[in-house]
Design an enzyme around this catalytic site. Structure first.
Site, PDB file in Angstrom:
ATOM      1  N   ARG A  61      -0.944  10.411  -6.879  1.00 33.95           N
ATOM      2  CA  ARG A  61      -0.422  11.760  -7.076  1.00 33.95           C
ATOM      3  C   ARG A  61      -1.043  12.769  -6.096  1.00 33.95           C
ATOM      4  O   ARG A  61      -0.628  13.920  -6.065  1.00 33.95           O
ATOM      5  CB  ARG A  61      -0.761  12.269  -8.479  1.00 33.95           C
ATOM      6  CG  ARG A  61       0.119  11.777  -9.625  1.00 33.95           C
ATOM      7  CD  ARG A  61       1.362  12.589  -9.769  1.00 33.95           C
ATOM      8  NE  ARG A  61       1.761  12.973 -11.111  1.00 33.95           N
ATOM      9  CZ  ARG A  61       2.320  12.192 -12.037  1.00 33.95           C
ATOM     10  NH1 ARG A  61       2.489  10.931 -11.829  1.00 33.95           N
ATOM     11  NH2 ARG A  61       2.713  12.698 -13.187  1.00 33.95           N
ATOM     12  N   ARG A  95      14.542  13.663 -22.858  1.00 39.36           N
ATOM     13  CA  ARG A  95      13.586  12.587 -23.139  1.00 39.36           C
ATOM     14  C   ARG A  95      12.605  13.025 -24.237  1.00 39.36           C
ATOM     15  O   ARG A  95      12.203  12.229 -25.079  1.00 39.36           O
ATOM     16  CB  ARG A  95      12.821  12.235 -21.858  1.00 39.36           C
ATOM     17  CG  ARG A  95      11.748  11.171 -22.032  1.00 39.36           C
ATOM     18  CD  ARG A  95      11.157  10.726 -20.708  1.00 39.36           C
ATOM     19  NE  ARG A  95      10.217  11.689 -20.160  1.00 39.36           N
ATOM     20  CZ  ARG A  95       9.622  11.571 -18.968  1.00 39.36           C
ATOM     21  NH1 ARG A  95       9.912  10.544 -18.189  1.00 39.36           N
ATOM     22  NH2 ARG A  95       8.772  12.471 -18.542  1.00 39.36           N
ATOM     23  N   ARG A 118       6.182  12.917 -26.515  1.00 36.65           N
ATOM     24  CA  ARG A 118       5.253  13.523 -25.561  1.00 36.65           C
ATOM     25  C   ARG A 118       5.320  15.040 -25.658  1.00 36.65           C
ATOM     26  O   ARG A 118       6.370  15.637 -25.391  1.00 36.65           O
ATOM     27  CB  ARG A 118       5.621  13.096 -24.129  1.00 36.65           C
ATOM     28  CG  ARG A 118       5.300  11.662 -23.832  1.00 36.65           C
ATOM     29  CD  ARG A 118       5.749  11.270 -22.437  1.00 36.65           C
ATOM     30  NE  ARG A 118       5.207  12.135 -21.392  1.00 36.65           N
ATOM     31  CZ  ARG A 118       5.372  11.902 -20.089  1.00 36.65           C
ATOM     32  NH1 ARG A 118       6.042  10.849 -19.679  1.00 36.65           N
ATOM     33  NH2 ARG A 118       4.859  12.717 -19.194  1.00 36.65           N
TER      34      ARG A 118
END
Ligand code: C5P
Ligand code: MG
Length: 208
Positions: free
Chosen positions: A106, A145, A151
Site C-alpha cells: 500500500r 458491500r 465491516r
C-alpha cells in the site's frame, strides 16, 4: 534426472518458477473477489493484509487492537507492522508455488520491503495488475458491500472517502514503482465478475 536449467537455478539460488502477483486497485475495486478466481486458476496462496488485520481484530489480539485504531478511521497501519505480518504469512507457507498479494503493498516502503524479501528468496514480482474503477462506482460498491460485510469501515461514507484519499495520496505511487520495472498492467475493473476474471487471467498468463 534434473534438467540443466533447474540445476543451474538451484545452484544460483534463483527460484523464478515461483509466481508472485500483486492485485492492485482502490478499495472496492474487486481485488478480493478476483483474487479468489486467480487462486482457483493458478493454485496460488492468497494473502489479503486487510483480511489478516480483520482476523486479528476478531480475536482481539494486541496486533488487532493496534490495527483497529487505524482501520476504523480508514488510515494505513504503520509499515513496520504490516510488513512484519506479511513476512510471517509468507513464511507460514513454505509449500506455496506462489502468492497473490491483495491490498499489499500500500506504500513505497512496503513495495521495497516486498521486493527485498522476494530477492532474498531468489524470487521477484511477476506483475502488478491494477483494477481501474471510478470513485463514484467505488463508493456505491463499498456501501452495498457494507450491508453484509460486517465491516464498520464499509458503512460510513466519510470513512470510505478517506480510504479513497489515502489510496490516491499513498498507494497510487506503488503503480508507478512497478511500472518503472515494466511490471504494471491496468485492467478495466467495470463489468461482470466473470468478464473481469477473464481479462485478468489473460493478462496474468502473459507474465507467468
Ligand atoms: O485491503 P482492505 O481494503 O481490506 O484494507 C482495509 C483496511 O486495512 C485499510 O483501509 C487500512 O486501514 C488497513 N490496511 C492497511 N495496510 C494494508 C492493508 C490494509 O493499513 N497494507
Ligand atoms: Mg479486499
Amino acid at each position: 534426472m534434473m534438467n540443466i536449467v533447474a540445476a543451474i537455478k538451484k545452484l544460483l539460488g534463483i527460484n523464478r518458477d515461483m509466481i508472485n502477483i500483486i492485485l492492485f486497485g482502490p478499495p472496492g475495486s474487486g481485488k478480493g473477489t478476483q483474487a479468489k478466481k486467480l487462486v482457483e486458476k493458478f493454485g496460488l496462496v492468497h494473502i489479503s493484509t486487510g483480511d489478516l488485520f480483520r482476523h486479528e481484530m476478531g480475536n482481539d489480539t494486541p496486533l488487532g487492537k493496534q490495527a483497529k485504531e487505524y482501520i476504523k478511521k480508514g488510515e494505513l497501519v504503520p509499515d513496520s507492522v504490516t510488513i512484519g505480518m506479511l513476512n510471517n504469512k509468507v513464511n507460514a507457507h513454505p509449500e506455496a508455488k506462489g502468492f497473490i498479494y491483495d491490498g499489499f503493498p500500500r506504500t513505497i516502503p512496503q513495495a521495497e520491503a516486498l521486493d527485498e524479501m522476494l530477492a532474498g528468496r531468489g524470487q521477484a514480482i511477476n506483475g502488478l495488475f491494477a483494477l481501474t474503477v471510478d470513485d463514484n462506482e467505488i463508493v456505491k460498491r463499498i456501501l452495498s458491500r457494507g450491508e453484509t460485510s460486517g465491516r464498520a469501515d464499509d458503512l460510513d461514507e466519510e470513512i470510505i472517502k478517506n480510504r479513497i484519499e489515502v489510496y490516491k495520496e499513498n498507494t497510487l505511487e506503488v503503480y508507478d514503482y512497478y511500472n518503472t520495472q515494466d511490471k504494471a498492467v491496468s485492467i478495466e475493473g467495470l463489468g461482470s465478475i466473470e468478464e473481469i476474471a477473464s481479462r485478468l487471467q489473460a493478462a496474468v498468463n502473459t507474465t507467468v
